[in-house]
Motif scaffolding. Sequence first.
Motif, mmCIF file in Angstrom:
data_model
loop_
_atom_site.group_PDB
_atom_site.id
_atom_site.type_symbol
_atom_site.label_atom_id
_atom_site.label_comp_id
_atom_site.label_asym_id
_atom_site.label_seq_id
_atom_site.Cartn_x
_atom_site.Cartn_y
_atom_site.Cartn_z
ATOM 1 N N ASP A 139 0.808 -1.229 0.000
ATOM 2 C CA ASP A 139 0.000 0.000 0.000
ATOM 3 C C ASP A 139 0.839 1.277 0.000
ATOM 4 O O ASP A 139 0.455 2.295 0.582
ATOM 5 C CB ASP A 139 -0.968 0.011 1.206
ATOM 6 N N GLU A 140 1.970 1.233 -0.663
ATOM 7 C CA GLU A 140 2.869 2.389 -0.697
ATOM 8 C C GLU A 140 2.463 3.392 -1.773
ATOM 9 O O GLU A 140 3.016 4.502 -1.829
ATOM 10 C CB GLU A 140 4.314 1.931 -0.967
ATOM 11 N N GLY A 141 1.548 2.971 -2.667
ATOM 12 C CA GLY A 141 1.179 3.842 -3.795
ATOM 13 C C GLY A 141 1.713 3.276 -5.108
ATOM 14 O O GLY A 141 1.961 4.025 -6.060
ATOM 15 N N LYS A 142 1.862 1.944 -5.164
ATOM 16 C CA LYS A 142 2.383 1.300 -6.389
ATOM 17 C C LYS A 142 1.453 1.524 -7.571
ATOM 18 O O LYS A 142 1.894 1.736 -8.689
ATOM 19 C CB LYS A 142 2.552 -0.215 -6.159
ATOM 20 N N GLY A 143 0.132 1.472 -7.304
ATOM 21 C CA GLY A 143 -0.851 1.657 -8.378
ATOM 22 C C GLY A 143 -0.695 3.034 -8.997
ATOM 23 O O GLY A 143 -0.560 3.170 -10.217
ATOM 24 N N LYS A 144 -0.676 4.062 -8.153
ATOM 25 C CA LYS A 144 -0.520 5.429 -8.669
ATOM 26 C C LYS A 144 0.770 5.555 -9.479
ATOM 27 O O LYS A 144 0.788 6.110 -10.578
ATOM 28 C CB LYS A 144 -0.506 6.460 -7.527
ATOM 29 N N GLY A 193 -4.515 -4.476 -3.727
ATOM 30 C CA GLY A 193 -5.512 -3.434 -3.989
ATOM 31 C C GLY A 193 -4.763 -2.185 -4.404
ATOM 32 O O GLY A 193 -4.110 -1.563 -3.579
ATOM 33 N N HIS A 194 -4.788 -1.878 -5.686
ATOM 34 C CA HIS A 194 -4.008 -0.745 -6.207
ATOM 35 C C HIS A 194 -4.949 0.361 -6.669
ATOM 36 O O HIS A 194 -5.821 0.133 -7.511
ATOM 37 C CB HIS A 194 -3.114 -1.207 -7.367
ATOM 38 N N THR A 195 -4.773 1.540 -6.116
ATOM 39 C CA THR A 195 -5.644 2.671 -6.453
ATOM 40 C C THR A 195 -4.996 3.552 -7.498
ATOM 41 O O THR A 195 -3.831 3.927 -7.362
ATOM 42 C CB THR A 195 -5.904 3.528 -5.192
ATOM 43 N N VAL A 212 -7.720 -1.332 0.656
ATOM 44 C CA VAL A 212 -8.503 -1.288 -0.580
ATOM 45 C C VAL A 212 -9.223 -2.623 -0.805
ATOM 46 O O VAL A 212 -10.322 -2.675 -1.343
ATOM 47 C CB VAL A 212 -7.563 -1.004 -1.787
ATOM 48 N N ARG A 262 -5.462 0.324 8.536
ATOM 49 C CA ARG A 262 -4.036 0.001 8.479
ATOM 50 C C ARG A 262 -3.347 0.510 9.740
ATOM 51 O O ARG A 262 -3.661 1.596 10.229
ATOM 52 C CB ARG A 262 -3.394 0.658 7.249
ATOM 53 N N LYS A 270 3.115 10.062 -0.492
ATOM 54 C CA LYS A 270 2.311 10.516 0.649
ATOM 55 C C LYS A 270 3.084 11.424 1.607
ATOM 56 O O LYS A 270 2.793 11.461 2.807
ATOM 57 C CB LYS A 270 1.691 9.314 1.384
ATOM 58 N N ASP A 301 2.751 14.410 1.688
ATOM 59 C CA ASP A 301 1.756 15.405 2.103
ATOM 60 C C ASP A 301 1.030 14.986 3.378
ATOM 61 O O ASP A 301 0.555 15.838 4.128
ATOM 62 C CB ASP A 301 0.736 15.639 0.973
ATOM 63 N N SER A 351 5.839 12.060 -4.463
ATOM 64 C CA SER A 351 4.403 12.159 -4.702
ATOM 65 C C SER A 351 3.788 12.986 -3.583
ATOM 66 O O SER A 351 3.954 12.669 -2.404
ATOM 67 C CB SER A 351 3.812 10.746 -4.756
ATOM 68 N N GLY A 399 0.410 13.911 -3.518
ATOM 69 C CA GLY A 399 -1.041 13.733 -3.493
ATOM 70 C C GLY A 399 -1.402 12.550 -4.369
ATOM 71 O O GLY A 399 -0.558 12.048 -5.119
ATOM 72 N N PRO A 400 -2.656 12.084 -4.310
ATOM 73 C CA PRO A 400 -3.023 10.865 -5.040
ATOM 74 C C PRO A 400 -3.163 11.016 -6.556
ATOM 75 O O PRO A 400 -3.191 10.025 -7.274
ATOM 76 C CB PRO A 400 -4.372 10.477 -4.422
HETATM 77 P P1 GDP Z 1 -0.765 0.240 -3.531
HETATM 78 O O1 GDP Z 1 -1.344 -1.015 -3.020
HETATM 79 O O2 GDP Z 1 0.704 0.335 -3.287
HETATM 80 O O3 GDP Z 1 -1.106 0.511 -4.965
HETATM 81 O O4 GDP Z 1 -1.411 1.423 -2.687
HETATM 82 P P2 GDP Z 1 -2.977 1.590 -2.291
HETATM 83 O O5 GDP Z 1 -3.732 2.025 -3.472
HETATM 84 O O6 GDP Z 1 -3.439 0.384 -1.554
HETATM 85 O O7 GDP Z 1 -2.874 2.730 -1.203
HETATM 86 C C1 GDP Z 1 -2.313 3.978 -1.481
HETATM 87 C C2 GDP Z 1 -3.367 5.064 -1.222
HETATM 88 O O8 GDP Z 1 -2.725 6.319 -1.163
HETATM 89 C C3 GDP Z 1 -4.393 5.191 -2.328
HETATM 90 O O9 GDP Z 1 -5.611 5.616 -1.770
HETATM 91 C C4 GDP Z 1 -3.807 6.284 -3.231
HETATM 92 O O10 GDP Z 1 -4.799 6.986 -3.965
HETATM 93 C C5 GDP Z 1 -3.180 7.177 -2.205
HETATM 94 N N1 GDP Z 1 -1.970 7.906 -2.635
HETATM 95 C C6 GDP Z 1 -0.980 7.510 -3.470
HETATM 96 N N2 GDP Z 1 0.009 8.428 -3.500
HETATM 97 C C7 GDP Z 1 -0.373 9.428 -2.659
HETATM 98 C C8 GDP Z 1 0.225 10.639 -2.219
HETATM 99 O O11 GDP Z 1 1.332 11.006 -2.608
HETATM 100 N N3 GDP Z 1 -0.483 11.383 -1.314
HETATM 101 C C9 GDP Z 1 -1.694 11.017 -0.849
HETATM 102 N N4 GDP Z 1 -2.291 11.810 0.036
HETATM 103 N N5 GDP Z 1 -2.289 9.871 -1.221
HETATM 104 C C10 GDP Z 1 -1.626 9.091 -2.109
#
Ligand code: GDP
Length: 427
Positions: free
Chosen positions: A13-18, A40-42, A299, A305, A331, A333, A413, A415-416
């Motif tokens: 959940d580090e933001g891999k999806g983004k 679960g990748h957002t 997710v 968490r 994240k 921010d 990063s 923000g999302p």
């Molecule tokens: P993944 O499993 O690594 O893809 O990450 P998740 O999607 O499970 O969780 C990351 C969450 O942080 C998601 O809700 C993203 O939209 C959000 N996100 C990603 N990068 C950033 C960021 O730089 N800042 C903020 N505030 N949210 C972020």
Amino acid sequence: MAAFIVLGAQWGDEGKGKMTDYLAEKAEVVVRFQGGNNAGHTVIVGDKEYKLHLIPSGILYDDKLNVIGNGVVIDPKALFDEINYLEELGVKVIPNKLIISDRAQVIMPYHRILDGLKEKARGKDDIGTTGKGIGPCYTDKVERSGIRICDLINKEVLERKLKQNIEDKNAIISLYGGETLDFTAVYSEYLAYAERIKPFVTDISVRIYKEIKDNKNVLFEGAQGSLLDIDYGTYPYVTSSNTIAGGVCTGAGIGPTVITGAVGIAKAYTTRVGKGPFPTELEDEMGEYLREKGHEYGVTTGRARRCGWLDLVILKSTARISGLTSFVVTKIDTLAGIEKIKVCTGYKFEGKVIDYFPASLEDLAKCEPIYEELDGWDDSIQNARSYEELPENAKKYLKRIEEFTGTKVSIVSVGPKRNQTIEVGDL
Ligand code: GDP
Ligand code: IMO
Ligand code: MG
């Protein structure tokens, strides 16, 4: 870029999806190489938010090839639910946009049932799995009784392997007091999946090799994170696959010599879902603050968490184990508004200071984090769009990560959204 790995540097959940979506703009192919729908990748595109579990994060582009590698465990029901979900949102998932390995293992209903029953039997020592049948499916792969995609699409082979498996698994399910399965019902359900999956199925190693030879850029999208790795994670509180860079070769059928780089996605603090050790965990108001401000809820399962300070010992270990060429820090921010931010730079262990992650959970339990305090910044960081626009203290925070881990930060990063991404150096 050529053949580039994007992997989680912590507990997922580090933001891999983004970041995969962001980097995919410059790639032609995105490959998932391990895990399954436990992920679960957002990804946020414009004002739409997509939650992906099994399908690579490149699917939101019309012109990228997405690959589900042989190292992935595929629940066909979850796959088609996800395809339907995406199509309802206007995203096309067709065979020339998505290909699936004929060697990938199939998650069967008994895997999901056994995941639940085994967790229940573990009692207070449960792992806190996602309940998707991941562990039992990988168990069958290694035990050599698994059903692969190439078996699923061959009626006779499916019948033979499924009969044997249902017999074996029903005996185990009964032992745990669970409800047994009926062969005919499962067989007819999976025959229908087989028909639908067939057009997507191919030898993905051949195709990825061709793409790399044709000088296409290929991104390998990790699921979970380094510390959930079956070998290098906090065993047994891990997932059942190799989440580290080594997993790419076995999970996508490519050799190590073609890989050109590996970026570790690191959240600016630390989170973990499920049970297991977490040295810098904050079980106080600060932990609650991070959870609410960072919307730290799973997710896939919706679970809260666990949150804590950034652990540089973890990042340094990940950089070594996966040969990272850089970190992407996400994240940052979320930390805005905290006056003094702590980072862990070592553990006090039996009178000594160590800067590596011990294998034994008993040793890890004796480790006391050593913290360094850094000055914070304010919420305006979300609006920064260049390195120069980042608050001075945030720059110092990033420098400290680079200094401690010996690995540069390439992207930050704030923000999302896609545009809340600042490139500060090469990958
Ligand atoms: P993944 O499993 O690594 O893809 O990450 P998740 O999607 O499970 O969780 C990351 C969450 O942080 C998601 O809700 C993203 O939209 C959000 N996100 C990603 N990068 C950033 C960021 O730089 N800042 C903020 N505030 N949210 C972020
Ligand atoms: P992404 O890709 C965070 C955790 C579970 C549990 C352990 C084992 O979104 O980062 P499993 O169902 O895999 O047998 O559960 O691993 N886990 C994750 N934690 N992010 C994930 O994926 C995870 N996938 C599994 O919570 O502790
Ligand atoms: Mg996730």
